[in-house]
Scaffold this motif. Structure first.
Motif, short mmCIF file in Angstrom:
data_model
loop_
_atom_site.label_atom_id
_atom_site.label_comp_id
_atom_site.label_asym_id
_atom_site.label_seq_id
_atom_site.Cartn_x
_atom_site.Cartn_y
_atom_site.Cartn_z
N TRP A 169 10.46 -15.32 29.64
CA TRP A 169 9.01 -14.59 30.07
C TRP A 169 9.53 -13.27 30.79
CZ3 TRP A 169 8.53 -12.76 35.14
CH2 TRP A 169 9.45 -13.30 36.12
N LEU A 170 10.57 -12.88 31.31
CA LEU A 170 10.91 -11.66 31.70
C LEU A 170 10.81 -10.50 30.29
CD1 LEU A 170 13.97 -12.49 33.71
CD2 LEU A 170 11.88 -11.32 34.60
N LEU A 171 11.58 -11.19 29.26
CA LEU A 171 11.56 -10.14 28.12
C LEU A 171 9.86 -9.96 27.63
CD1 LEU A 171 14.53 -11.96 26.44
CD2 LEU A 171 14.00 -9.28 26.85
N LEU A 172 9.32 -10.93 27.51
CA LEU A 172 7.79 -10.79 27.35
C LEU A 172 7.02 -9.79 28.27
CD1 LEU A 172 5.31 -11.20 25.43
CD2 LEU A 172 4.80 -13.28 26.63
N ASP A 173 7.33 -9.89 29.56
CA ASP A 173 6.79 -8.89 30.55
C ASP A 173 7.33 -7.74 30.45
OD1 ASP A 173 4.69 -9.02 32.72
OD2 ASP A 173 6.68 -8.75 34.07
N ALA A 174 8.25 -7.44 29.85
CA ALA A 174 8.77 -5.89 29.76
C ALA A 174 8.24 -5.32 28.56
CB ALA A 174 10.44 -5.81 29.32
N PHE A 175 7.37 -5.99 27.72
CA PHE A 175 6.35 -5.57 26.82
C PHE A 175 5.37 -4.64 27.07
CE2 PHE A 175 2.78 -6.15 23.55
CZ PHE A 175 3.14 -4.98 22.94
N ARG A 176 5.21 -3.10 27.23
CA ARG A 176 4.11 -2.56 27.61
C ARG A 176 3.78 -1.39 26.82
NH1 ARG A 176 7.35 -3.71 32.05
NH2 ARG A 176 8.31 -1.77 31.98
N ARG A 208 12.38 -2.43 37.23
CA ARG A 208 11.73 -3.61 36.80
C ARG A 208 12.07 -4.46 35.57
NH1 ARG A 208 5.46 -1.81 35.41
NH2 ARG A 208 5.22 -3.99 35.24
N ASP A 209 12.63 -3.65 34.65
CA ASP A 209 12.91 -4.40 33.34
C ASP A 209 14.54 -4.78 33.66
OD1 ASP A 209 10.54 -4.14 32.64
OD2 ASP A 209 11.09 -2.17 31.97
N ILE A 210 15.26 -4.61 34.41
CA ILE A 210 16.54 -4.77 34.67
C ILE A 210 16.83 -6.17 34.44
CG2 ILE A 210 18.77 -5.30 36.31
CD1 ILE A 210 18.14 -2.16 37.10
N GLY A 211 15.99 -7.20 35.11
CA GLY A 211 16.06 -8.64 34.82
C GLY A 211 16.10 -9.18 33.29
N ALA A 212 15.09 -8.49 32.60
CA ALA A 212 15.06 -8.87 31.32
C ALA A 212 16.07 -8.43 30.32
CB ALA A 212 13.59 -8.05 30.70
N ALA A 213 16.73 -7.41 30.63
CA ALA A 213 17.85 -6.95 29.74
C ALA A 213 19.02 -8.00 29.96
CB ALA A 213 18.20 -5.65 30.07
N LEU A 214 19.13 -8.38 31.40
CA LEU A 214 20.22 -9.27 31.88
C LEU A 214 20.13 -10.39 31.34
CD1 LEU A 214 20.91 -7.71 35.47
CD2 LEU A 214 22.41 -7.54 33.50
N ASN A 252 21.40 3.82 30.39
CA ASN A 252 21.02 4.39 31.67
C ASN A 252 19.58 4.47 32.01
OD1 ASN A 252 23.10 5.66 33.20
ND2 ASN A 252 23.53 7.22 31.67
N ARG A 253 18.53 4.17 30.97
CA ARG A 253 17.20 4.41 31.42
C ARG A 253 16.87 3.36 32.43
NH1 ARG A 253 13.51 1.14 28.91
NH2 ARG A 253 12.08 2.88 28.64
N PHE A 254 17.44 2.28 32.30
CA PHE A 254 17.01 1.31 33.57
C PHE A 254 17.29 1.73 34.85
CE2 PHE A 254 17.75 -1.50 29.87
CZ PHE A 254 16.70 -2.08 29.78
N ARG A 255 17.84 2.90 35.06
CA ARG A 255 18.15 3.47 36.51
C ARG A 255 16.69 3.75 37.02
NH1 ARG A 255 23.05 5.20 38.19
NH2 ARG A 255 24.70 4.99 36.53
N GLY A 256 15.73 4.13 35.89
CA GLY A 256 14.59 4.60 36.38
C GLY A 256 13.52 3.57 35.96
N HIS A 257 13.91 2.41 35.53
CA HIS A 257 12.91 1.25 34.93
C HIS A 257 13.66 -0.14 35.64
CE1 HIS A 257 11.85 4.39 32.32
NE2 HIS A 257 10.66 3.96 32.06
N THR A 292 22.72 3.40 22.82
CA THR A 292 21.53 3.45 21.67
C THR A 292 20.89 2.13 22.17
OG1 THR A 292 22.87 4.55 19.92
CG2 THR A 292 20.70 3.04 19.41
N HIS A 293 21.36 1.07 22.47
CA HIS A 293 20.86 -0.25 22.59
C HIS A 293 20.37 -0.52 24.02
CE1 HIS A 293 21.66 -1.39 18.53
NE2 HIS A 293 23.08 -1.05 18.70
N ALA A 294 19.73 -1.42 24.42
CA ALA A 294 19.36 -1.66 25.72
C ALA A 294 20.64 -2.28 26.45
CB ALA A 294 18.13 -2.78 25.78
N ALA A 295 21.62 -2.85 26.11
CA ALA A 295 22.45 -3.43 27.07
C ALA A 295 23.71 -4.10 26.09
CB ALA A 295 22.25 -4.49 28.02
N THR A 296 24.86 -4.06 26.69
CA THR A 296 25.98 -4.87 26.15
C THR A 296 26.72 -5.82 26.91
OG1 THR A 296 27.59 -3.24 26.39
CG2 THR A 296 26.48 -2.97 24.37
#
Length: 293
Positions: free
Chosen positions: A152-159, A109-115, A102-107, A83-87
């Motif tokens: 800044w990665l987390l803000l950049d993930a806002f679209r 560019r946002d893996i850095g923000a989640a990590l 799993n959605r990050f497999r196709g996104h 349900t959540h972005a990551a753990t």
């Protein structure tokens, strides 16, 4: 993680953000904060579409582990439905185990923000710094992530577009912009060139405006004419024994003898005498403020 749903906007969590920054300065000290003077470089967290998914995620995680000055160990990143972005696993061990949605497999560019957010959880765990309750603890994590150079990665993930929206983290986009603006002022840094999302820069500008507004409140000498008049009126009322509790400052003692206000850098309360123009140094973050009391 908000996906294709409404995204909260504005500044509803500022009190918790301020408490988080004060707690971070108390835990790391001003000199400890200075060790994070360089933000995560975009090149360190960029994901090449031809790069292997797992190896690329582990490379980015390793860069963030080093950025947070954590013990150097292998970061193991996996993907699953959740349900959540990551753990992240916070138990003691020689490796860092992180699971991403799993959605990050196709996104990618946002893996850095989640990590960045999850590895900040590891840092806070090792610092023994937490807030009670999931909501406040997640806001603490977002705030620390942003202030220590990875947010800044987390803000950049806002679209957002006409049909869908995406945001990572508990802070609103404007609140991420606000914390980034506080960091930018402290380290003389401009994160704007790193944004790739069209929505990130306007949110940063909103946060920057809020940070500037807080840096111009009485009794700071940079306060505007209208605020100075209101401050003088409140000071007269305090002399008559009428203390206003809604103002961002508080008069104390007879006369009044002193006024206290939140440091606009770390938000610890500062108390100064009411005696005209003076300079006040925050005992927590070391910032020096010109005041007109």
């Amino acid at each position: 993680m908000a996906d294709s749903g409404p995204v909260a906007r504005g500044f509803p969590h500022l009190d918790t953000v301020h408490a988080a920054l004060t707690a971070l300065y108390r835990r790391l000290s001003a000199s400890g904060i200075q060790a994070f003077g360089l933000s995560v470089a975009p090149s360190d967290v960029a994901f090449d579409e031809e790069e292997d998914l797992h190896l690329g995620a582990q490379r980015i995680a390793g860069a963030l582990v080093r950025h947070y000055r954590l013990p150097d160990a292998r970061a193991v990143v996996s993907f699953r439905e959740m349900t959540h972005a990551a753990t992240v696993e916070l138990t003691a061990g020689p490796e860092y185990f992180i699971e991403l949605n799993n959605r990050f497999r196709g996104h990618r560019r946002d893996i850095g923000a989640a990590l960045a957010h999850e590895i900040a959880h590891v840092l806070l765990h090792r610092l023994d710094l937490s807030f009670p309750g999931t909501r406040d603890n997640e806001i603490l994590t977002d705030t620390v992530t942003a202030y220590l150079g990875a947010g800044w990665l987390l803000l950049d993930a806002f679209r957002a577009d006409a049909l869908s929206s995406q945001k990572l983290g508990y802070l609103t986009p404007e609140e991420f912009g606000y914390v980034l603006a506080l960091r930018a002022r402290h380290f003389d840094e401009d994160p704007a060139p790193w944004f790739t999302s069209p929505q990130a820069y306007p949110a940063y500008q909103e946060g920057l405006a809020m940070a500037r507004h807080e840096g111009r409140r009485p009794p700071l000498a940079a306060a505007g004419w209208a605020d100075r008049r209101r401050y003088a009126r409140d000071r007269r009322q305090a002399r008559a024994g009428d203390q206003l509790t809604t103002a961002p400052y508080r008069f104390e003692g007879l006369g009044p003898a002193s006024v206290s206000f939140a440091c606009p850098a770390c938000f610890q309360r500062i108390r100064v005498p009411v005696r005209g123009r003076l300079r006040a140094r925050c005992s927590l973050c070391g910032t020096v403020h010109d005041c007109e009391t």
